[in-house]
Design a protein around this motif. Structure first.
Motif, mmCIF file in Angstrom:
data_model
loop_
_atom_site.group_PDB
_atom_site.id
_atom_site.type_symbol
_atom_site.label_atom_id
_atom_site.label_comp_id
_atom_site.label_asym_id
_atom_site.label_seq_id
_atom_site.Cartn_x
_atom_site.Cartn_y
_atom_site.Cartn_z
ATOM 1 N N SER A 1 -1.195 -3.289 -0.236
ATOM 2 C CA SER A 1 -0.004 -2.422 -0.712
ATOM 3 C C SER A 1 -0.209 -2.241 -2.869
ATOM 4 C CB SER A 1 0.981 -1.545 -0.826
ATOM 5 O OG SER A 1 1.220 -0.748 0.194
ATOM 6 N N TYR A 2 -0.441 -1.708 -3.619
ATOM 7 C CA TYR A 2 -0.372 -2.388 -4.895
ATOM 8 C C TYR A 2 1.614 -1.665 -5.487
ATOM 9 C CZ TYR A 2 -4.665 -3.554 -5.059
ATOM 10 O OH TYR A 2 -6.001 -4.230 -4.241
ATOM 11 N N MET A 3 2.120 -2.793 -6.661
ATOM 12 C CA MET A 3 3.577 -1.362 -6.558
ATOM 13 C C MET A 3 3.366 -1.728 -8.648
ATOM 14 S SD MET A 3 5.062 -2.893 -4.309
ATOM 15 C CE MET A 3 6.761 -2.528 -5.282
ATOM 16 N N GLU A 4 4.174 0.137 -8.279
ATOM 17 C CA GLU A 4 4.176 -0.141 -9.869
ATOM 18 C C GLU A 4 4.423 -0.753 -10.602
ATOM 19 O OE1 GLU A 4 5.745 4.219 -12.129
ATOM 20 O OE2 GLU A 4 5.558 3.735 -10.067
ATOM 21 N N GLY A 5 4.270 -0.989 -12.135
ATOM 22 C CA GLY A 5 4.559 -1.462 -13.189
ATOM 23 C C GLY A 5 4.569 -3.241 -13.227
ATOM 24 N N GLU A 6 4.125 -3.360 -11.682
ATOM 25 C CA GLU A 6 3.930 -4.640 -11.778
ATOM 26 C C GLU A 6 2.312 -4.782 -11.316
ATOM 27 O OE1 GLU A 6 2.914 -8.259 -8.178
ATOM 28 O OE2 GLU A 6 4.674 -6.961 -7.874
ATOM 29 N N HIS A 7 1.366 -3.951 -10.858
ATOM 30 C CA HIS A 7 0.063 -4.313 -11.108
ATOM 31 C C HIS A 7 -0.695 -2.169 -11.674
ATOM 32 C CE1 HIS A 7 1.073 -6.014 -6.886
ATOM 33 N NE2 HIS A 7 -0.322 -6.446 -7.555
ATOM 34 N N TYR A 8 -0.156 -1.659 -11.144
ATOM 35 C CA TYR A 8 -0.414 -0.226 -12.333
ATOM 36 C C TYR A 8 0.811 0.519 -13.918
ATOM 37 C CZ TYR A 8 1.423 2.336 -7.991
ATOM 38 O OH TYR A 8 2.442 2.801 -7.361
ATOM 39 N N LEU B 1 4.120 8.053 -6.727
ATOM 40 C CA LEU B 1 3.300 8.101 -6.414
ATOM 41 C C LEU B 1 2.937 6.708 -5.727
ATOM 42 C CD1 LEU B 1 -0.175 8.048 -9.008
ATOM 43 C CD2 LEU B 1 0.138 5.958 -8.237
ATOM 44 N N HIS B 2 2.317 6.392 -5.023
ATOM 45 C CA HIS B 2 1.824 5.358 -3.799
ATOM 46 C C HIS B 2 0.136 4.568 -3.657
ATOM 47 C CE1 HIS B 2 6.381 5.128 -2.715
ATOM 48 N NE2 HIS B 2 6.281 6.523 -2.254
ATOM 49 N N LEU B 3 -0.124 3.830 -4.239
ATOM 50 C CA LEU B 3 -0.761 3.234 -4.295
ATOM 51 C C LEU B 3 -1.845 2.141 -3.191
ATOM 52 C CD1 LEU B 3 -4.165 3.792 -6.042
ATOM 53 C CD2 LEU B 3 -2.965 1.595 -7.291
ATOM 54 N N ARG B 4 -3.117 2.176 -2.839
ATOM 55 C CA ARG B 4 -3.606 1.240 -1.603
ATOM 56 C C ARG B 4 -4.539 1.035 -1.443
ATOM 57 N NH1 ARG B 4 -1.731 5.628 0.383
ATOM 58 N NH2 ARG B 4 -2.943 6.960 1.383
ATOM 59 N N SER B 5 -5.469 -0.179 -1.146
ATOM 60 C CA SER B 5 -6.473 0.069 -1.202
ATOM 61 C C SER B 5 -7.543 0.450 0.504
ATOM 62 C CB SER B 5 -6.674 -1.854 -1.129
ATOM 63 O OG SER B 5 -6.009 -2.182 0.787
ATOM 64 N N LYS B 6 -6.695 1.174 1.222
ATOM 65 C CA LYS B 6 -7.386 1.441 2.301
ATOM 66 C C LYS B 6 -6.729 2.616 2.638
ATOM 67 C CE LYS B 6 -9.789 -1.620 3.906
ATOM 68 N NZ LYS B 6 -11.056 -1.838 3.409
ATOM 69 N N LEU B 7 -7.173 4.038 3.242
ATOM 70 C CA LEU B 7 -6.742 4.879 3.205
ATOM 71 C C LEU B 7 -5.338 5.220 4.278
ATOM 72 C CD1 LEU B 7 -7.263 8.366 2.729
ATOM 73 C CD2 LEU B 7 -8.647 9.021 5.586
#
Length: 338
Positions: free
Chosen positions: A46-53, A31-37
Protein backbone atom coordinates in the motif's frame (compact mmCIF):
# COMPACT_ATOMS: atom_id res chain seq x y z
CA UNK A 1 -24.21 15.75 -8.48
CA UNK A 2 -24.00 12.24 -7.08
CA UNK A 3 -21.09 10.51 -5.37
CA UNK A 4 -19.95 7.29 -7.04
CA UNK A 5 -17.12 4.80 -6.50
CA UNK A 6 -14.43 3.63 -8.85
CA UNK A 7 -12.86 0.32 -7.80
CA UNK A 8 -9.72 -1.38 -9.07
CA UNK A 9 -8.79 1.15 -11.74
CA UNK A 10 -5.27 0.47 -12.99
CA UNK A 11 -2.61 3.15 -13.29
CA UNK A 12 0.92 3.14 -14.68
CA UNK A 13 3.04 6.18 -13.80
CA UNK A 14 5.90 7.67 -15.78
CA UNK A 15 8.53 9.65 -13.90
CA UNK A 16 6.79 12.46 -12.06
CA UNK A 17 4.29 13.15 -14.84
CA UNK A 18 0.59 13.39 -13.88
CA UNK A 19 -1.38 10.28 -14.84
CA UNK A 20 -5.00 10.98 -15.68
CA UNK A 21 -7.58 8.88 -13.88
CA UNK A 22 -10.82 7.86 -15.58
CA UNK A 23 -12.91 10.45 -13.71
CA UNK A 24 -12.51 14.01 -12.46
CA UNK A 25 -13.85 15.83 -9.40
CA UNK A 26 -12.58 13.23 -6.93
CA UNK A 27 -13.71 13.30 -3.33
CA UNK A 28 -10.89 14.71 -1.21
CA UNK A 29 -8.91 12.00 0.58
CA UNK A 30 -10.84 9.13 -1.00
CA UNK A 31 -8.07 7.69 -3.19
CA UNK A 32 -6.12 4.59 -2.14
CA UNK A 33 -3.23 3.13 -4.15
CA UNK A 34 -1.75 -0.36 -3.92
CA UNK A 35 0.29 -2.89 -5.87
CA UNK A 36 -2.30 -5.70 -6.02
CA UNK A 37 -5.96 -5.76 -6.94
CA UNK A 38 -6.93 -7.49 -3.70
CA UNK A 39 -5.84 -5.63 -0.60
CA UNK A 40 -5.44 -8.84 1.38
CA UNK A 41 -2.89 -10.39 -1.01
CA UNK A 42 0.16 -11.40 0.99
CA UNK A 43 2.58 -9.42 -1.16
CA UNK A 44 0.36 -6.35 -1.55
CA UNK A 45 2.10 -3.00 -1.01
CA UNK A 46 0.00 0.00 0.00
CA UNK A 47 1.31 3.43 -0.95
CA UNK A 48 0.79 6.59 1.07
CA UNK A 49 -0.48 9.86 -0.33
CA UNK A 50 2.02 12.64 0.21
CA UNK A 51 4.88 10.23 0.78
CA UNK A 52 4.72 8.19 -2.42
CA UNK A 53 2.30 10.09 -4.63
CA UNK A 54 0.30 13.31 -5.00
CA UNK A 55 -3.32 13.57 -6.13
CA UNK A 56 -5.00 16.52 -7.82
CA UNK A 57 -8.57 15.80 -6.75
CA UNK A 58 -10.12 18.47 -8.96
CA UNK A 59 -8.31 17.42 -12.15
CA UNK A 60 -8.36 13.70 -11.37
CA UNK A 61 -4.64 13.07 -11.74
CA UNK A 62 -2.03 11.18 -9.75
CA UNK A 63 1.77 11.44 -9.95
CA UNK A 64 4.81 9.95 -8.27
CA UNK A 65 6.69 11.87 -5.64
CA UNK A 66 10.44 12.38 -6.31
CA UNK A 67 12.31 9.32 -5.05
CA UNK A 68 9.10 7.33 -4.62
CA UNK A 69 9.25 3.52 -4.48
CA UNK A 70 6.35 3.42 -6.96
CA UNK A 71 7.61 1.68 -10.13
CA UNK A 72 8.52 4.14 -12.88
CA UNK A 73 7.33 3.08 -16.33
CA UNK A 74 10.09 5.11 -17.96
CA UNK A 75 12.27 2.14 -16.97
CA UNK A 76 10.16 -0.23 -19.09
CA UNK A 77 11.98 -1.95 -21.94
CA UNK A 78 9.68 -0.44 -24.59
CA UNK A 79 9.40 3.07 -23.15
CA UNK A 80 9.71 5.69 -25.87
CA UNK A 81 9.83 3.08 -28.63
CA UNK A 82 7.50 2.92 -31.61
CA UNK A 83 6.94 0.00 -33.94
CA UNK A 84 8.38 -2.25 -31.23
CA UNK A 85 8.39 -6.01 -31.72
CA UNK A 86 7.55 -7.75 -28.45
CA UNK A 87 9.63 -10.74 -29.55
CA UNK A 88 12.76 -8.60 -29.22
CA UNK A 89 12.38 -8.35 -25.44
CA UNK A 90 12.74 -10.96 -22.72
CA UNK A 91 10.11 -9.13 -20.65
CA UNK A 92 7.69 -6.68 -22.22
CA UNK A 93 4.93 -7.01 -19.59
CA UNK A 94 3.50 -4.13 -17.60
CA UNK A 95 2.86 -6.34 -14.59
CA UNK A 96 5.57 -4.81 -12.39
CA UNK A 97 4.41 -1.27 -13.17
CA UNK A 98 0.65 -1.75 -12.83
CA UNK A 99 -0.97 -0.36 -9.68
CA UNK A 100 -4.59 -0.39 -8.52
CA UNK A 101 -6.61 2.46 -7.12
CA UNK A 102 -10.01 3.02 -5.57
CA UNK A 103 -11.61 6.43 -5.19
CA UNK A 104 -14.88 8.32 -5.05
CA UNK A 105 -15.88 10.98 -7.54
CA UNK A 106 -18.76 13.33 -8.27
CA UNK A 107 -20.82 12.65 -11.39
CA UNK A 108 -23.34 15.20 -12.70
CA UNK A 109 -26.94 14.03 -12.39
CA UNK A 110 -27.46 14.49 -16.12
CA UNK A 111 -24.36 12.49 -17.08
CA UNK A 112 -25.69 9.42 -18.89
CA UNK A 113 -22.35 8.21 -20.25
CA UNK A 114 -22.48 4.96 -18.26
CA UNK A 115 -26.02 4.28 -19.46
CA UNK A 116 -25.37 4.05 -23.21
CA UNK A 117 -28.00 2.03 -25.02
CA UNK A 118 -27.06 -1.59 -25.67
CA UNK A 119 -27.29 -3.01 -29.17
CA UNK A 120 -30.32 -5.18 -29.83
CA UNK A 121 -31.20 -6.15 -26.20
CA UNK A 122 -34.41 -7.74 -27.49
CA UNK A 123 -32.24 -10.43 -29.06
CA UNK A 124 -31.63 -11.72 -25.52
CA UNK A 125 -35.30 -11.98 -24.55
CA UNK A 126 -35.26 -15.80 -24.69
CA UNK A 127 -32.17 -15.95 -22.50
CA UNK A 128 -33.66 -13.55 -19.97
CA UNK A 129 -36.85 -15.59 -19.85
CA UNK A 130 -34.86 -18.75 -19.11
CA UNK A 131 -32.95 -16.92 -16.38
CA UNK A 132 -36.14 -15.59 -14.81
CA UNK A 133 -37.62 -19.10 -14.78
CA UNK A 134 -34.55 -20.50 -13.06
CA UNK A 135 -33.52 -22.78 -15.91
CA UNK A 136 -30.06 -24.28 -16.23
CA UNK A 137 -28.01 -22.21 -18.69
CA UNK A 138 -24.98 -23.46 -20.63
CA UNK A 139 -22.77 -20.48 -21.49
CA UNK A 140 -20.08 -21.09 -24.13
CA UNK A 141 -17.21 -18.61 -24.25
CA UNK A 142 -15.85 -18.53 -27.80
CA UNK A 143 -12.98 -16.41 -29.06
CA UNK A 144 -9.25 -15.74 -28.88
CA UNK A 145 -6.76 -15.35 -26.00
CA UNK A 146 -8.63 -12.40 -24.50
CA UNK A 147 -11.63 -14.68 -24.11
CA UNK A 148 -9.49 -17.32 -22.43
CA UNK A 149 -8.86 -14.70 -19.74
CA UNK A 150 -5.22 -14.14 -20.63
CA UNK A 151 -3.43 -11.80 -18.17
CA UNK A 152 -6.25 -11.81 -15.61
CA UNK A 153 -4.87 -12.21 -12.08
CA UNK A 154 -7.11 -15.20 -11.35
CA UNK A 155 -10.10 -17.19 -12.56
CA UNK A 156 -12.59 -14.93 -10.84
CA UNK A 157 -11.23 -11.86 -12.67
CA UNK A 158 -11.66 -13.25 -16.19
CA UNK A 159 -14.39 -11.27 -17.86
CA UNK A 160 -16.73 -14.17 -18.51
CA UNK A 161 -16.62 -15.24 -14.84
CA UNK A 162 -17.32 -11.64 -13.77
CA UNK A 163 -20.25 -11.53 -16.19
CA UNK A 164 -21.63 -14.91 -15.10
CA UNK A 165 -21.33 -13.90 -11.43
CA UNK A 166 -23.27 -10.68 -12.06
CA UNK A 167 -26.01 -12.58 -13.89
CA UNK A 168 -26.26 -15.10 -11.05
CA UNK A 169 -26.64 -12.19 -8.65
CA UNK A 170 -29.54 -10.82 -10.65
CA UNK A 171 -31.17 -14.20 -11.24
CA UNK A 172 -30.35 -16.26 -8.12
CA UNK A 173 -32.64 -19.13 -9.14
CA UNK A 174 -30.79 -19.68 -12.42
CA UNK A 175 -27.91 -22.12 -12.82
CA UNK A 176 -25.13 -21.02 -15.20
CA UNK A 177 -22.49 -23.46 -16.39
CA UNK A 178 -19.55 -21.85 -18.17
CA UNK A 179 -17.84 -23.78 -20.97
CA UNK A 180 -14.49 -22.32 -21.99
CA UNK A 181 -13.97 -22.84 -25.71
CA UNK A 182 -11.68 -19.94 -26.60
CA UNK A 183 -8.21 -20.53 -28.05
CA UNK A 184 -5.25 -18.18 -27.72
CA UNK A 185 -3.74 -16.81 -30.91
CA UNK A 186 -6.79 -17.69 -32.98
CA UNK A 187 -8.51 -15.57 -35.62
CA UNK A 188 -12.14 -15.79 -36.69
CA UNK A 189 -11.08 -18.19 -39.45
CA UNK A 190 -9.79 -20.72 -36.93
CA UNK A 191 -12.89 -20.26 -34.80
CA UNK A 192 -15.17 -20.94 -37.72
CA UNK A 193 -13.32 -24.14 -38.53
CA UNK A 194 -13.93 -25.61 -35.07
CA UNK A 195 -17.41 -24.19 -34.43
CA UNK A 196 -19.21 -27.53 -34.81
CA UNK A 197 -16.80 -29.48 -32.63
CA UNK A 198 -16.39 -27.00 -29.79
CA UNK A 199 -19.56 -24.92 -29.67
CA UNK A 200 -22.54 -26.61 -31.29
CA UNK A 201 -21.76 -29.90 -29.56
CA UNK A 202 -22.30 -28.19 -26.18
CA UNK A 203 -25.92 -27.35 -27.05
CA UNK A 204 -25.50 -23.88 -25.57
CA UNK A 205 -28.11 -21.44 -24.33
CA UNK A 206 -25.70 -18.51 -24.65
CA UNK A 207 -22.61 -17.98 -26.80
CA UNK A 208 -20.35 -14.96 -26.59
CA UNK A 209 -18.15 -14.48 -29.66
CA UNK A 210 -14.96 -12.51 -29.08
CA UNK A 211 -12.80 -12.20 -32.18
CA UNK A 212 -11.12 -9.33 -33.99
CA UNK A 213 -7.83 -8.75 -32.20
CA UNK A 214 -5.83 -11.36 -34.10
CA UNK A 215 -7.81 -10.70 -37.27
CA UNK A 216 -6.66 -7.07 -37.31
CA UNK A 217 -2.97 -7.92 -36.85
CA UNK A 218 -0.74 -6.26 -39.40
CA UNK A 219 1.29 -8.57 -41.59
CA UNK A 220 4.70 -7.74 -43.05
CA UNK A 221 3.10 -6.41 -46.25
CA UNK A 222 0.86 -4.06 -44.26
CA UNK A 223 -2.35 -6.01 -44.79
CA UNK A 224 -4.55 -7.48 -42.05
CA UNK A 225 -4.23 -11.11 -41.02
CA UNK A 226 -7.92 -11.47 -41.86
CA UNK A 227 -9.39 -8.57 -43.89
CA UNK A 228 -12.50 -6.90 -42.42
CA UNK A 229 -14.72 -8.20 -45.23
CA UNK A 230 -13.65 -11.80 -44.62
CA UNK A 231 -13.90 -11.26 -40.86
CA UNK A 232 -17.52 -10.23 -41.34
CA UNK A 233 -18.24 -13.31 -43.45
CA UNK A 234 -16.68 -15.58 -40.80
CA UNK A 235 -18.71 -14.10 -37.94
CA UNK A 236 -21.86 -14.09 -40.06
CA UNK A 237 -21.39 -17.79 -40.77
CA UNK A 238 -20.91 -18.47 -37.06
CA UNK A 239 -24.18 -16.70 -36.28
CA UNK A 240 -26.07 -18.58 -38.97
CA UNK A 241 -24.71 -21.98 -37.96
CA UNK A 242 -25.40 -21.42 -34.26
CA UNK A 243 -28.96 -20.40 -35.06
CA UNK A 244 -29.48 -23.31 -37.41
CA UNK A 245 -28.39 -25.95 -34.92
CA UNK A 246 -29.28 -24.46 -31.52
CA UNK A 247 -31.64 -22.03 -29.82
CA UNK A 248 -28.76 -20.18 -28.21
CA UNK A 249 -28.72 -16.46 -27.66
CA UNK A 250 -25.63 -14.84 -29.17
CA UNK A 251 -23.58 -11.85 -28.03
CA UNK A 252 -20.87 -10.39 -30.25
CA UNK A 253 -18.08 -8.64 -28.34
CA UNK A 254 -16.20 -5.80 -30.01
CA UNK A 255 -12.47 -6.12 -29.22
CA UNK A 256 -10.29 -3.77 -27.23
CA UNK A 257 -7.54 -1.90 -29.07
CA UNK A 258 -3.93 -3.06 -29.29
CA UNK A 259 -1.04 -0.84 -28.26
CA UNK A 260 -0.67 1.53 -31.25
CA UNK A 261 3.14 1.42 -30.83
CA UNK A 262 3.23 -2.35 -31.31
CA UNK A 263 4.70 -3.55 -34.60
CA UNK A 264 1.70 -5.72 -35.40
CA UNK A 265 -1.02 -3.21 -34.57
CA UNK A 266 -2.84 -2.29 -37.76
CA UNK A 267 -4.02 1.15 -38.78
CA UNK A 268 -7.66 0.01 -38.97
CA UNK A 269 -8.55 -1.94 -35.79
CA UNK A 270 -11.77 0.02 -35.30
CA UNK A 271 -13.12 -1.37 -38.60
CA UNK A 272 -13.54 -4.76 -36.95
CA UNK A 273 -15.83 -3.32 -34.30
CA UNK A 274 -17.83 -1.59 -37.03
CA UNK A 275 -18.24 -4.92 -38.79
CA UNK A 276 -19.65 -6.45 -35.60
CA UNK A 277 -22.01 -3.54 -34.98
CA UNK A 278 -23.38 -3.82 -38.51
CA UNK A 279 -23.84 -7.58 -38.16
CA UNK A 280 -25.66 -6.99 -34.89
CA UNK A 281 -28.08 -4.61 -36.56
CA UNK A 282 -28.55 -6.68 -39.71
CA UNK A 283 -29.03 -10.01 -37.96
CA UNK A 284 -30.69 -8.77 -34.79
CA UNK A 285 -27.84 -10.02 -32.60
CA UNK A 286 -26.82 -8.41 -29.32
CA UNK A 287 -23.49 -6.56 -29.34
CA UNK A 288 -21.43 -5.89 -26.20
CA UNK A 289 -19.58 -2.81 -27.40
CA UNK A 290 -16.43 -3.02 -25.32
CA UNK A 291 -14.44 -1.05 -27.88
CA UNK A 292 -16.66 2.00 -27.37
CA UNK A 293 -16.02 1.79 -23.62
CA UNK A 294 -12.29 1.36 -24.31
CA UNK A 295 -12.25 4.47 -26.50
CA UNK A 296 -13.99 6.41 -23.73
CA UNK A 297 -11.23 5.32 -21.33
CA UNK A 298 -8.53 6.51 -23.74
CA UNK A 299 -10.36 9.77 -24.41
CA UNK A 300 -10.50 10.42 -20.67
CA UNK A 301 -6.70 10.14 -20.55
CA UNK A 302 -6.06 6.50 -19.76
CA UNK A 303 -2.97 5.15 -21.53
CA UNK A 304 -2.54 1.86 -23.41
CA UNK A 305 -0.03 0.66 -20.82
CA UNK A 306 -2.53 1.33 -18.02
CA UNK A 307 -5.09 -0.93 -19.73
CA UNK A 308 -2.95 -3.66 -21.34
CA UNK A 309 -1.04 -5.89 -18.95
CA UNK A 310 1.19 -7.41 -21.61
CA UNK A 311 1.64 -3.96 -23.19
CA UNK A 312 0.53 -5.44 -26.51
CA UNK A 313 -3.05 -6.71 -26.73
CA UNK A 314 -4.19 -8.36 -23.48
CA UNK A 315 -6.29 -6.32 -21.01
CA UNK A 316 -5.39 -6.25 -17.33
CA UNK A 317 -7.90 -6.89 -14.54
CA UNK A 318 -9.46 -3.46 -15.00
CA UNK A 319 -9.75 -4.20 -18.72
CA UNK A 320 -11.51 -7.49 -17.97
CA UNK A 321 -13.88 -5.55 -15.72
CA UNK A 322 -14.67 -3.28 -18.66
CA UNK A 323 -15.41 -6.32 -20.84
CA UNK A 324 -17.75 -7.68 -18.19
CA UNK A 325 -19.45 -4.31 -17.87
CA UNK A 326 -20.10 -4.20 -21.63
CA UNK A 327 -21.75 -7.62 -21.40
CA UNK A 328 -23.72 -6.87 -18.28
CA UNK A 329 -25.28 -3.76 -19.80
CA UNK A 330 -27.23 -6.08 -22.09
CA UNK A 331 -28.95 -7.84 -19.19
CA UNK A 332 -31.88 -6.13 -17.43
CA UNK A 333 -31.40 -5.06 -13.82
CA UNK A 334 -29.22 -2.80 -11.73
CA UNK A 335 -25.50 -2.86 -12.46
CA UNK A 336 -23.35 -5.08 -10.27
CA UNK A 337 -20.13 -3.97 -11.96
CA UNK A 338 -20.29 -0.20 -11.59
Amino acid sequence: MRLERQLGETVVMVGEEPHKLRFRALAEGSLHLRSKLKRDDLDNVSYMEGEHYIVDYDEGTIRRQPGSSIPDWSEHSTYGKTEFNHSDYANYSNRRFTLYTDYQYLRPDDDSEAESSPSMPGALSLLCKKLEQGEAITYVVFGDSISTGAEASGESMKYYHLFAAAVRERFPAASIQVRMKAVGGESSQGGLERLYRDVLSERPDLVTIGYGMNDQNRRSDGTNAVPPEQFGKNISRMIDDIRQHTKASIILITPCLPNPHWKYASSNPTEYAEVLRKLGADKQVAVADLQQIWLEELSAGKTPESLLLNNVNHPNDYGHLLYARALERLIPGESDLS
